[in-house]
Design a protein around this motif. Structure first.
Motif, PDB file in Angstrom:
ATOM      1  N   LYS A 223       0.855  -1.189   0.000  1.00 45.71           N
ATOM      2  CA  LYS A 223       0.000   0.000   0.000  1.00 45.71           C
ATOM      3  C   LYS A 223       0.889   1.236   0.000  1.00 45.71           C
ATOM      4  O   LYS A 223       2.035   1.190   0.444  1.00 45.71           O
ATOM      5  CB  LYS A 223      -0.919   0.021   1.229  1.00 45.71           C
ATOM      6  CG  LYS A 223      -1.751  -1.238   1.418  1.00 45.71           C
ATOM      7  CD  LYS A 223      -2.581  -1.140   2.679  1.00 45.71           C
ATOM      8  CE  LYS A 223      -3.273  -2.450   3.002  1.00 45.71           C
ATOM      9  NZ  LYS A 223      -2.318  -3.495   3.441  1.00 45.71           N
ATOM     10  N   ARG A 224       0.314   2.323  -0.460  1.00 46.19           N
ATOM     11  CA  ARG A 224       1.074   3.569  -0.506  1.00 46.19           C
ATOM     12  C   ARG A 224       0.489   4.554   0.497  1.00 46.19           C
ATOM     13  O   ARG A 224      -0.722   4.749   0.558  1.00 46.19           O
ATOM     14  CB  ARG A 224       1.046   4.173  -1.902  1.00 46.19           C
ATOM     15  CG  ARG A 224       2.181   5.171  -2.128  1.00 46.19           C
ATOM     16  CD  ARG A 224       2.239   5.613  -3.564  1.00 46.19           C
ATOM     17  NE  ARG A 224       3.495   6.300  -3.855  1.00 46.19           N
ATOM     18  CZ  ARG A 224       3.739   6.941  -4.985  1.00 46.19           C
ATOM     19  NH1 ARG A 224       2.827   6.979  -5.930  1.00 46.19           N
ATOM     20  NH2 ARG A 224       4.910   7.544  -5.169  1.00 46.19           N
ATOM     21  N   TYR A 225       1.369   5.169   1.264  1.00 47.12           N
ATOM     22  CA  TYR A 225       0.981   6.180   2.251  1.00 47.12           C
ATOM     23  C   TYR A 225       1.712   7.474   1.898  1.00 47.12           C
ATOM     24  O   TYR A 225       2.870   7.463   1.478  1.00 47.12           O
ATOM     25  CB  TYR A 225       1.360   5.717   3.658  1.00 47.12           C
ATOM     26  CG  TYR A 225       0.738   4.398   4.043  1.00 47.12           C
ATOM     27  CD1 TYR A 225      -0.516   4.344   4.654  1.00 47.12           C
ATOM     28  CD2 TYR A 225       1.399   3.198   3.773  1.00 47.12           C
ATOM     29  CE1 TYR A 225      -1.090   3.129   4.995  1.00 47.12           C
ATOM     30  CE2 TYR A 225       0.828   1.980   4.104  1.00 47.12           C
ATOM     31  CZ  TYR A 225      -0.414   1.955   4.718  1.00 47.12           C
ATOM     32  OH  TYR A 225      -0.986   0.741   5.049  1.00 47.12           O
ATOM     33  N   SER A 226       1.016   8.602   2.096  1.00 46.79           N
ATOM     34  CA  SER A 226       1.602   9.857   1.644  1.00 46.79           C
ATOM     35  C   SER A 226       0.985  11.034   2.375  1.00 46.79           C
ATOM     36  O   SER A 226      -0.143  10.963   2.886  1.00 46.79           O
ATOM     37  CB  SER A 226       1.382  10.015   0.128  1.00 46.79           C
ATOM     38  OG  SER A 226       1.968  11.211  -0.346  1.00 46.79           O
ATOM     39  N   GLY A 227       1.734  12.117   2.427  1.00 51.56           N
ATOM     40  CA  GLY A 227       1.259  13.395   2.946  1.00 51.56           C
ATOM     41  C   GLY A 227       1.898  14.508   2.146  1.00 51.56           C
ATOM     42  O   GLY A 227       2.999  14.355   1.600  1.00 51.56           O
ATOM     43  N   THR A 228       1.239  15.653   2.044  1.00 50.98           N
ATOM     44  CA  THR A 228       1.767  16.735   1.229  1.00 50.98           C
ATOM     45  C   THR A 228       1.396  18.083   1.825  1.00 50.98           C
ATOM     46  O   THR A 228       0.432  18.184   2.598  1.00 50.98           O
ATOM     47  CB  THR A 228       1.251  16.625  -0.224  1.00 50.98           C
ATOM     48  OG1 THR A 228       1.949  17.564  -1.046  1.00 50.98           O
ATOM     49  CG2 THR A 228      -0.244  16.910  -0.302  1.00 50.98           C
ATOM     50  N   ILE A 229       2.163  19.091   1.453  1.00 50.47           N
ATOM     51  CA  ILE A 229       1.899  20.453   1.905  1.00 50.47           C
ATOM     52  C   ILE A 229       2.403  21.418   0.837  1.00 50.47           C
ATOM     53  O   ILE A 229       3.413  21.147   0.177  1.00 50.47           O
ATOM     54  CB  ILE A 229       2.571  20.733   3.272  1.00 50.47           C
ATOM     55  CG1 ILE A 229       2.052  22.033   3.872  1.00 50.47           C
ATOM     56  CG2 ILE A 229       4.072  20.734   3.165  1.00 50.47           C
ATOM     57  CD1 ILE A 229       2.486  22.225   5.330  1.00 50.47           C
ATOM     58  N   ASP A 230       1.665  22.476   0.628  1.00 47.26           N
ATOM     59  CA  ASP A 230       2.065  23.500  -0.331  1.00 47.26           C
ATOM     60  C   ASP A 230       2.676  24.684   0.408  1.00 47.26           C
ATOM     61  O   ASP A 230       2.226  25.060   1.492  1.00 47.26           O
ATOM     62  CB  ASP A 230       0.866  23.990  -1.145  1.00 47.26           C
ATOM     63  CG  ASP A 230       0.343  22.932  -2.103  1.00 47.26           C
ATOM     64  OD1 ASP A 230       1.116  22.030  -2.453  1.00 47.26           O
ATOM     65  OD2 ASP A 230      -0.846  23.022  -2.496  1.00 47.26           O
ATOM     66  N   THR A 231       3.679  25.278  -0.206  1.00 41.39           N
ATOM     67  CA  THR A 231       4.304  26.482   0.345  1.00 41.39           C
ATOM     68  C   THR A 231       4.156  27.621  -0.653  1.00 41.39           C
ATOM     69  O   THR A 231       4.554  27.480  -1.823  1.00 41.39           O
ATOM     70  CB  THR A 231       5.794  26.264   0.637  1.00 41.39           C
ATOM     71  OG1 THR A 231       5.943  25.161   1.531  1.00 41.39           O
ATOM     72  CG2 THR A 231       6.393  27.509   1.291  1.00 41.39           C
ATOM     73  N   HIS A 232       3.559  28.715  -0.210  1.00 45.06           N
ATOM     74  CA  HIS A 232       3.425  29.912  -1.029  1.00 45.06           C
ATOM     75  C   HIS A 232       4.723  30.696  -0.880  1.00 45.06           C
ATOM     76  O   HIS A 232       4.969  31.337   0.137  1.00 45.06           O
ATOM     77  CB  HIS A 232       2.208  30.715  -0.552  1.00 45.06           C
ATOM     78  CG  HIS A 232       1.844  31.861  -1.438  1.00 45.06           C
ATOM     79  ND1 HIS A 232       2.197  33.154  -1.154  1.00 45.06           N
ATOM     80  CD2 HIS A 232       1.170  31.893  -2.619  1.00 45.06           C
ATOM     81  CE1 HIS A 232       1.732  33.950  -2.104  1.00 45.06           C
ATOM     82  NE2 HIS A 232       1.100  33.218  -3.006  1.00 45.06           N
ATOM     83  N   MET A 233       5.571  30.614  -1.893  1.00 39.07           N
ATOM     84  CA  MET A 233       6.920  31.138  -1.754  1.00 39.07           C
ATOM     85  C   MET A 233       6.992  32.645  -1.526  1.00 39.07           C
ATOM     86  O   MET A 233       7.841  33.111  -0.752  1.00 39.07           O
ATOM     87  CB  MET A 233       7.757  30.746  -2.977  1.00 39.07           C
ATOM     88  CG  MET A 233       8.016  29.237  -3.070  1.00 39.07           C
ATOM     89  SD  MET A 233       8.640  28.511  -1.528  1.00 39.07           S
ATOM     90  CE  MET A 233      10.211  29.353  -1.375  1.00 39.07           C
ATOM     91  N   PRO A 234       6.125  33.491  -2.123  1.00 41.61           N
ATOM     92  CA  PRO A 234       6.153  34.908  -1.756  1.00 41.61           C
ATOM     93  C   PRO A 234       5.910  35.133  -0.271  1.00 41.61           C
ATOM     94  O   PRO A 234       6.524  35.998   0.355  1.00 41.61           O
ATOM     95  CB  PRO A 234       5.038  35.514  -2.616  1.00 41.61           C
ATOM     96  CG  PRO A 234       4.974  34.633  -3.809  1.00 41.61           C
ATOM     97  CD  PRO A 234       5.233  33.255  -3.283  1.00 41.61           C
ATOM     98  N   THR A 235       5.007  34.309   0.302  1.00 43.15           N
ATOM     99  CA  THR A 235       4.775  34.409   1.746  1.00 43.15           C
ATOM    100  C   THR A 235       6.017  33.987   2.520  1.00 43.15           C
ATOM    101  O   THR A 235       6.409  34.608   3.505  1.00 43.15           O
ATOM    102  CB  THR A 235       3.585  33.520   2.156  1.00 43.15           C
ATOM    103  OG1 THR A 235       2.434  33.945   1.441  1.00 43.15           O
ATOM    104  CG2 THR A 235       3.322  33.624   3.651  1.00 43.15           C
ATOM    105  N   SER A 236       6.668  32.911   2.056  1.00 43.57           N
ATOM    106  CA  SER A 236       7.852  32.421   2.749  1.00 43.57           C
ATOM    107  C   SER A 236       8.964  33.466   2.731  1.00 43.57           C
ATOM    108  O   SER A 236       9.710  33.624   3.697  1.00 43.57           O
ATOM    109  CB  SER A 236       8.346  31.131   2.089  1.00 43.57           C
ATOM    110  OG  SER A 236       9.473  30.611   2.755  1.00 43.57           O
ATOM    111  N   VAL A 237       9.052  34.216   1.629  1.00 45.34           N
ATOM    112  CA  VAL A 237      10.117  35.216   1.513  1.00 45.34           C
ATOM    113  C   VAL A 237       9.917  36.370   2.483  1.00 45.34           C
ATOM    114  O   VAL A 237      10.865  36.869   3.102  1.00 45.34           O
ATOM    115  CB  VAL A 237      10.191  35.735   0.058  1.00 45.34           C
ATOM    116  CG1 VAL A 237      11.124  36.950  -0.037  1.00 45.34           C
ATOM    117  CG2 VAL A 237      10.672  34.636  -0.878  1.00 45.34           C
TER     118      VAL A 237
END
Length: 463
Positions: free
Chosen positions: A87-101
């Motif tokens: 089975k495959r297990y996964s997690g993900t998250i997006d980063t808004h790079m202008p916010t990170s900067v």
């Protein structure tokens, strides 16, 4: 003029509006121990997504001489199988790079760190849940009264009642049926009855381990109240404080004691279970269980005259009686074992472990598990084999996560950093994934008893 970049509201406060410390601090994080119990084996490529492992039974020892003039009678080996399903297990998250900067700290690196923590904790709970589902199987309680004419009963958990291995009939676990009946006992003592389960219907089809109905091959023939113990003929041994027949027998006074350790270890030794490669059986326990043993009279007598012993200096059991103890605050309880379902006035079933975590008396159940070698495996597929000549839009790597000074185990977990796919090139996706399974081998063909699982023992007590 302020920079307008479509910042998600949840992180607006991270943009520096005053004077903030330019760092994120570690969150509370549990110690992860269960995955280390599994013997890791790579999944061969091109063989499908399901694998069956086979174990032959032992031949009965010969203790009688062969009669004169006769030939030995051919014997038939028995076999059993258990399976692993990739089975495959996964997690993900997006980063808004202008916010990170423009934010006060590097959100991109922080998001990857938190993703690694999630991956480590997730892949720790998979073997934990597999172990407890197996070693709590085949023992439950009724949730409704039983009449003598009833041919079906309502139970708090179907775990251990929906499939069966009958030696000499089927090597692979098969669903219970009229041709594959599962013997069970309802009740305790002289009033108990023996019947066979021939069908199972869980209340929630997505959770076959949960509350449901057991269909019998005949009428029960006796009257039983709700919360009557039900036990499979092949249920693993459980060591229970107070010695009761079910978790409902555990009261608030039934705490963890030194004798429970000796009892559990004797079961493993009687089953011929070898210790781990380090020469010890491994016992995983919560800090609360550890605290209870120091109030046990037998434990105190063992240490009479040794107040300076390392166990009292550190307040920890350590190693004793050929057992190595591990402090593990991922031991299942009602807050970390998945969705809860009421199974009585006070009792609560936890989906993650296929068993109840609170009994009908309202007592939260503390559990330890003592394991021997080969109690669980990790069958994993190297996800780098997914990459083709076409390449990928981003980078692939591994985590290196430290939390509260402790290295978080993320071996064989793939980290994929996907290049921005939106038109402005602002959103970077970070994803972890692992293709694996944690099968728990059965030993029903071993000659030491009828239990289906023999390489670990669960200890239950009141918290």
């Amino acid at each position: 003029m302020p920079l307008v970049v479509g910042i998600p509201p949840v992180i607006l406060n991270l943009i520096q509006e005053g004077v903030l410390e330019r760092a994120f601090h570690d969150a509370l994080y549990p110690k992860l121990q269960f995955r280390a119990e599994a013997l890791a084996e790579e999944w061969p490529a091109n063989i499908g997504t399901e694998m069956f492992m086979t174990r032959p039974g032992l031949l009965t020892p010969v203790t009688e001489p062969l009669p004169v003039g006769t030939d030995p009678v051919p014997q038939q080996l028995s076999y059993e199988q258990w399976s692993a399903s990739l089975k495959r297990y996964s997690g993900t998250i997006d980063t808004h790079m202008p916010t990170s900067v423009v934010s006060n700290a590097n959100l991109f690196l922080s998001n990857i760190n938190q993703l690694g923590l999630q991956a480590g904790q997730s892949v720790n709970r998979l073997p934990r849940n597999a172990l407890f589902k197996s070693y709590l199987s085949g023992q439950t309680l009724t949730t409704a009264a039983i009449a003598a004419v009833d041919t079906q009963i309502q139970v708090a958990s179907c775990n251990g009642f929906f499939d069966v291995i009958l030696l000499g009939t089927n090597a692979r676990p098969e669903p219970v049926s009229p041709t594959r009946p599962l013997p069970i006992t309802i009740g305790v003592g002289g009033g108990a009855v023996q019947v066979n389960v021939i069908g199972v219907a869980p209340v929630d089809a997505s959770d076959p381990y949960g509350p449901g109905t057991l269909f019998l091959d005949a009428a029960v023939g006796a009257v039983f109240p709700p919360r009557t113990p039900v036990r499979s003929a092949y249920a693993p041994r459980v060591v229970r404080a107070g010695g009761g027949a079910s978790i409902d027998a555990i009261t608030g006074a039934d705490i963890f004691t030194f004798q429970l350790i000796i009892n559990a270890m004797s079961i493993l030794r009687s089953n011929n279970v070898p210790p781990h490669s380090d020469g010890f059986y491994h016992c995983h326990m919560s800090p609360l269980s550890n605290a209870q043993i120091f109030s046990d009279v037998a434990w105190q007598r063992v240490h009479t005259g040794t107040p300076d012993h390392i166990r009292y200096k550190e307040g920890w059991i350590g190693q004793i009686a050929r057992n190595a103890f591990f402090e593990n605050n991922e031991i299942p309880n009602q807050s970390n074992s998945g969705a809860l379902t009421p199974t009585g006035a006070n009792a609560q079933y936890a989906r993650g472990i296929g068993g109840e975590v609170v009994n009908e008396g309202g007592v939260e159940i503390g559990r330890l598990i003592m394991t021997g070698k080969g109690s669980i495996y990790e069958k994993y597929l190297d996800e780098m084999k997914y990459v083709t000549e076409a390449g990928m839009q981003g980078k692939v790597g591994e985590f290196d996560v430290v939390q509260n000074g402790i290295q978080v185990g993320t071996e064989r977990i793939r980290l994929y950093l996907r290049s921005p796919q939106d038109r402005l090139g602002d959103i970077v996706s970070s994803t972890w994934s692992i293709s694996t399974d944690f099968p728990v081998p059965s030993d029903i063909s071993g000659g030491s008893g009828p239990e289906r699982y023999k390489r670990a023992v669960v200890i239950e007590h009141a918290l």
